[in-house]
Scaffold this motif. Sequence first.
Motif, PDB file in Angstrom:
ATOM      1  N   ALA A  49     130.989  87.966  46.790  1.00 11.22           N
ATOM      2  CA  ALA A  49     130.398  87.036  47.224  1.00 11.22           C
ATOM      3  C   ALA A  49     130.746  85.709  47.000  1.00 11.22           C
ATOM      4  O   ALA A  49     130.948  84.781  47.670  1.00 11.22           O
ATOM      5  N   ASP A  50     131.260  85.569  45.633  1.00  7.77           N
ATOM      6  CA  ASP A  50     131.866  84.334  45.114  1.00  7.77           C
ATOM      7  C   ASP A  50     133.198  84.368  45.738  1.00  7.77           C
ATOM      8  O   ASP A  50     133.264  82.997  45.959  1.00  7.77           O
ATOM      9  N   GLN A  51     133.915  85.106  45.951  1.00 15.32           N
ATOM     10  CA  GLN A  51     135.249  84.883  46.755  1.00 15.32           C
ATOM     11  C   GLN A  51     134.913  84.225  48.073  1.00 15.32           C
ATOM     12  O   GLN A  51     135.548  83.247  48.418  1.00 15.32           O
ATOM     13  N   LYS A  52     134.002  84.596  48.833  1.00 20.21           N
ATOM     14  CA  LYS A  52     133.651  84.305  50.036  1.00 20.21           C
ATOM     15  C   LYS A  52     133.260  82.773  49.840  1.00 20.21           C
ATOM     16  O   LYS A  52     133.523  81.798  50.898  1.00 20.21           O
ATOM     17  N   LYS A  53     132.582  82.414  48.976  1.00 19.12           N
ATOM     18  CA  LYS A  53     131.844  80.980  48.836  1.00 19.12           C
ATOM     19  C   LYS A  53     132.909  80.136  48.378  1.00 19.12           C
ATOM     20  O   LYS A  53     133.127  79.072  48.944  1.00 19.12           O
ATOM     21  N   LEU A  54     133.981  80.458  47.499  1.00 16.04           N
ATOM     22  CA  LEU A  54     134.836  79.728  47.098  1.00 16.04           C
ATOM     23  C   LEU A  54     135.983  79.414  48.390  1.00 16.04           C
ATOM     24  O   LEU A  54     136.526  78.382  48.279  1.00 16.04           O
ATOM     25  N   ALA A  55     136.243  80.464  49.231  1.00 15.07           N
ATOM     26  CA  ALA A  55     137.198  80.306  50.162  1.00 15.07           C
ATOM     27  C   ALA A  55     136.603  79.527  51.221  1.00 15.07           C
ATOM     28  O   ALA A  55     137.364  78.553  51.726  1.00 15.07           O
ATOM     29  N   ALA A  56     135.178  79.524  51.590  1.00 20.26           N
ATOM     30  CA  ALA A  56     134.649  78.719  52.665  1.00 20.26           C
ATOM     31  C   ALA A  56     134.595  77.216  51.768  1.00 20.26           C
ATOM     32  O   ALA A  56     134.922  76.386  52.744  1.00 20.26           O
ATOM     33  N   ALA A  57     134.416  76.920  50.651  1.00 19.84           N
ATOM     34  CA  ALA A  57     134.164  75.800  50.125  1.00 19.84           C
ATOM     35  C   ALA A  57     135.827  75.129  50.065  1.00 19.84           C
ATOM     36  O   ALA A  57     136.019  73.871  50.323  1.00 19.84           O
ATOM     37  N   GLY A  58     136.676  75.954  49.743  1.00 24.14           N
ATOM     38  CA  GLY A  58     138.175  75.537  49.834  1.00 24.14           C
ATOM     39  C   GLY A  58     138.538  75.149  51.350  1.00 24.14           C
ATOM     40  O   GLY A  58     139.301  73.995  51.538  1.00 24.14           O
ATOM     41  N   MET A  59     138.363  75.805  52.223  1.00 17.40           N
ATOM     42  CA  MET A  59     138.556  75.553  53.580  1.00 17.40           C
ATOM     43  C   MET A  59     137.666  74.467  54.215  1.00 17.40           C
ATOM     44  O   MET A  59     138.370  73.640  54.984  1.00 17.40           O
ATOM     45  N   ALA A  60     136.819  74.037  53.582  1.00 19.69           N
ATOM     46  CA  ALA A  60     135.865  73.014  53.938  1.00 19.69           C
ATOM     47  C   ALA A  60     136.666  71.579  53.707  1.00 19.69           C
ATOM     48  O   ALA A  60     136.842  70.618  54.195  1.00 19.69           O
TER      49      ALA A  60
END
Length: 179
Positions: free
Chosen positions: A168-179
């Motif tokens: 879950a953390d990986q998904k959140k970090l990826a989403a934040a990074g892509m934003a």
Amino acid sequence: SDGFHSWSIDEVEQFEEHHPIGSRARLAFALLLYTGQRRSDVVLFGRQHVRDGWISFTQVKGRTTKPVTLSIPILPPLQTIIDATPRMVGATAMTFVLTEYGRAFTAAGFGNKMRQWCDEAGLPQCASHGLRKAFGARAAELDLTAKQIMAILGHSTLEEAERYTRAADQKKLAAAGMA
């Protein structure tokens, strides 16, 4: 291997559409989905485990070596399904989910029945343990901490619960990074 297939939201909805509230299949599914427990525990759940909106039990796995006793609040959707499922007339078992003959399931028999119910719903890739995995993953996505997940699933080490939070953390970090 990642082990058992973790159910997706679409697969959960497909099972629910095929097995209506009030059916044994839906009750079994809801007990797995809304508690996150193993089939070996769910087959033992009954009204004697419920008090004041909580279900309390000792997990079967490790019961003789390192017993884990849990109390989990019964979520409103699960309570609705329990209340809507008729008890079998003449049934003697103390458990919520019974066989066609009014007896308690064994863990293996319950697994076979869930296999049948999944197949009937067009979900051959799904199994009961995949709902436990889906619960853990969804809990992590909803920002439950590893310790909160441990308290619900009965894990004894942070490493077990962190499997869910890492993804879950990986998904959140990826989403934040892509934003």
